[in-house]
Motif scaffolding. Structure first.
Motif, mmCIF file in Angstrom:
data_model
loop_
_atom_site.group_PDB
_atom_site.id
_atom_site.type_symbol
_atom_site.label_atom_id
_atom_site.label_comp_id
_atom_site.label_asym_id
_atom_site.label_seq_id
_atom_site.Cartn_x
_atom_site.Cartn_y
_atom_site.Cartn_z
ATOM 1 N N SER A 1 -28.173 -8.766 -19.315
ATOM 2 C CA SER A 1 -27.908 -9.064 -17.906
ATOM 3 C C SER A 1 -26.542 -9.702 -17.726
ATOM 4 N N LEU A 2 -26.184 -10.606 -18.647
ATOM 5 C CA LEU A 2 -24.871 -11.254 -18.537
ATOM 6 C C LEU A 2 -23.755 -10.218 -18.664
ATOM 7 N N GLN A 3 -23.940 -9.291 -19.607
ATOM 8 C CA GLN A 3 -22.954 -8.218 -19.757
ATOM 9 C C GLN A 3 -22.859 -7.382 -18.476
ATOM 10 N N ASP A 4 -24.030 -7.065 -17.903
ATOM 11 C CA ASP A 4 -24.055 -6.269 -16.662
ATOM 12 C C ASP A 4 -23.312 -7.006 -15.546
ATOM 13 N N ILE A 5 -23.525 -8.321 -15.510
ATOM 14 C CA ILE A 5 -22.876 -9.114 -14.454
ATOM 15 C C ILE A 5 -21.359 -9.074 -14.623
ATOM 16 N N ILE A 6 -20.924 -9.170 -15.892
ATOM 17 C CA ILE A 6 -19.475 -9.074 -16.151
ATOM 18 C C ILE A 6 -18.947 -7.725 -15.667
ATOM 19 N N LEU A 7 -19.652 -6.652 -16.041
ATOM 20 C CA LEU A 7 -19.211 -5.309 -15.635
ATOM 21 C C LEU A 7 -19.147 -5.190 -14.121
ATOM 22 N N GLU A 8 -20.099 -5.823 -13.473
ATOM 23 C CA GLU A 8 -20.182 -5.745 -12.009
ATOM 24 C C GLU A 8 -18.924 -6.331 -11.350
ATOM 25 N N GLN A 9 -18.230 -7.220 -12.076
ATOM 26 C CA GLN A 9 -17.016 -7.834 -11.507
ATOM 27 C C GLN A 9 -15.870 -6.836 -11.394
ATOM 28 N N GLY A 10 -16.088 -5.607 -11.913
ATOM 29 C CA GLY A 10 -15.071 -4.563 -11.784
ATOM 30 C C GLY A 10 -14.721 -4.275 -10.333
ATOM 31 N N PHE A 11 -15.584 -4.702 -9.404
ATOM 32 C CA PHE A 11 -15.291 -4.481 -7.977
ATOM 33 C C PHE A 11 -13.955 -5.108 -7.605
ATOM 34 N N GLN A 12 -13.602 -6.182 -8.316
ATOM 35 C CA GLN A 12 -12.365 -6.900 -8.006
ATOM 36 C C GLN A 12 -11.145 -5.984 -8.136
ATOM 37 N N ASP A 13 -11.161 -5.162 -9.193
ATOM 38 C CA ASP A 13 -10.074 -4.214 -9.432
ATOM 39 C C ASP A 13 -9.995 -3.195 -8.300
ATOM 40 N N LEU A 14 -11.157 -2.581 -7.995
ATOM 41 C CA LEU A 14 -11.174 -1.511 -6.988
ATOM 42 C C LEU A 14 -10.846 -2.032 -5.600
#
Lengths: 264, 124
Positions: A170-183
């Motif tokens: 879940s922690l990894q998923d949460i990190i990945l979810e922060q990719g919104f910042q780039d887009l």
């Protein structure tokens, strides 16, 4: 403003004016009325030509400024139907930012809510086992209790393994979810560029309008008052440059101070 | 303790709901602006209102004024949780009868502090 924005064209016209004026005075003093009349006629022609040139230039500048807005609209209808423009493109981008940030926030909270009980249960069981462990160390435990404790520890270690695996995922998923910042960052940068461009085009339009006033002699001495912004009860969202402004609070402490000064 | 959370962003409603749950308040309902909140307040037996300011439809400040003007709701404790940070706005909210004012972004600690303070005063 009139003096500041003299173009070569204007200078030429003024030079012609000055020249003709001198000639006119000379010929009038010599009572050469025919020549004087000719000079006046030339002067009128020069003025007409100057106005014609100026209007032509302004029309071209206006056209360029409007084309630069990149608005594809059908102006024959009222209100004009906008088919395509950078402004509506910017709106689309901002909607994209809105939905992406919303989705990221939702997913992050989903993940946290899903695994928070795992962490809590592990913590609670660890606490209970520690109490039992202390009993054992103080030799306050029967053989049966000890057997039960061994089983519980086995079970706990297994839960611990599974639980931390899930937590890590879940922690990894949460990190990945922060990719919104780039887009969203890329989309926002595009919009910022557009706003800057539009501002520049608007300034151009204002400059052209100013020249129209000069050419037509409609110069307006009253400068409009700078748009002063009062807050509306609608609210205006987070304050920008809050640290440099006196009219906004800089944080919760400031709010508390203000409220207590009001007797709260 | 029945609480109504009013904010146009579902993310913020969820954050506040989670924080309230951690504080032991599990009976919460949500509305996305003042005009949906007001009928809920009038027909439900809410004990506490947490509202944002800037919302489409009816804003939080107008909701607060409606609540204070309604004989049945006039004494309902209201906490404003908002990004609006102008001094004039905070003064307006205070004059309209808000019980607490929290500026976003906020911490769990601040929210707890303000809620505790409101109930201390209400119960005291």
């Amino acid at each position: 403003m009139a003096n500041a924005s003299l173009r070569p064209d204007d200078e030429q016209f003024i030079a012609k004016l000055e020249d003709s004026a001198k000639q006119l005075v000379d010929v009038l003093q010599n009572q050469e009325y025919k020549t004087a009349s000719k000079i006046i006629h030339e002067l009128i022609e020069a003025r007409d030509k100057h106005i014609f040139n100026s209007v032509g230039q302004l029309t071209r500048a206006l056209h360029t400024a409007i084309v630069n807005f990149n608005v594809d609209a059908d102006v024959s209808t009222n209100p004009p139907e906008i088919k395509n423009s950078e402004i509506s493109d910017a709106s689309d981008r901002l909607h994209y930012v809105l939905s992406l940030t919303q989705a990221a926030a939702d997913k992050t909270m989903d993940k946290v809510e899903a695994v928070a009980p795992i962490a809590m249960n592990l913590g609670q069981e660890a606490q209970r086992l520690q109490d039992e462990w202390s009993k054992l160390k103080r030799r306050e435990m029967t053989k049966e209790q000890f057997k039960a404790l061994v089983l519980r520890i086995d079970e706990f270690l297994e839960q611990m393994g599974d639980g931390t695996t899930q937590l890590n995922k879940s922690l990894q998923d949460i990190i990945l979810e922060q990719g919104f910042q780039d887009l969203t960052g890329q989309a926002l940068k595009k919009v910022i560029e557009l706003v800057t461009d539009v501002e520049r085009e608007l300034v151009d339009l204002m400059r052209i309008a100013g020249q129209v006033e000069v050419v037509t002699g409609l110069a307006n001495e009253d400068t409009p008052e700078g748009a002063k912004r009062e807050y509306s009860s609608q609210g205006e969202g987070p304050a920008m440059h809050a640290d440099k402004r006196d009219d906004v609070v800089s944080g919760q402490d400031d709010v508390d101070d203000l409220l207590s000064s009001l007797g709260f | 303790m029945k609480i109504l959370i009013v904010d146009d962003f579902s993310t913020m409603r969820r954050i506040i709901k989670n924080l309230l749950r951690d504080l032991g308040f599990t009976n919460t309902q949500e509305a996305d602006d003042g005009s949906t909140a007001l009928p809920m307040l009038r027909s439900g037996d809410f004990d506490f209102l947490v509202t944002d300011w800037n919302m489409p439809g009816m804003t939080g400040i107008d909701l607060l004024k409606e609540v204070r003007a309604d004989a049945k709701l006039a004494s309902l404790p209201v906490l404003m949780v908002t990004a609006e940070a102008k001094r004039d706005q905070i003064i307006e909210a205070a004059q309209a009868g808000v019980n607490g004012y929290v500026v976003k972004p906020f911490t769990a600690q601040v929210l707890k502090e303000k809620i505790d303070k409101i109930f201390e005063r209400v119960n005291g």
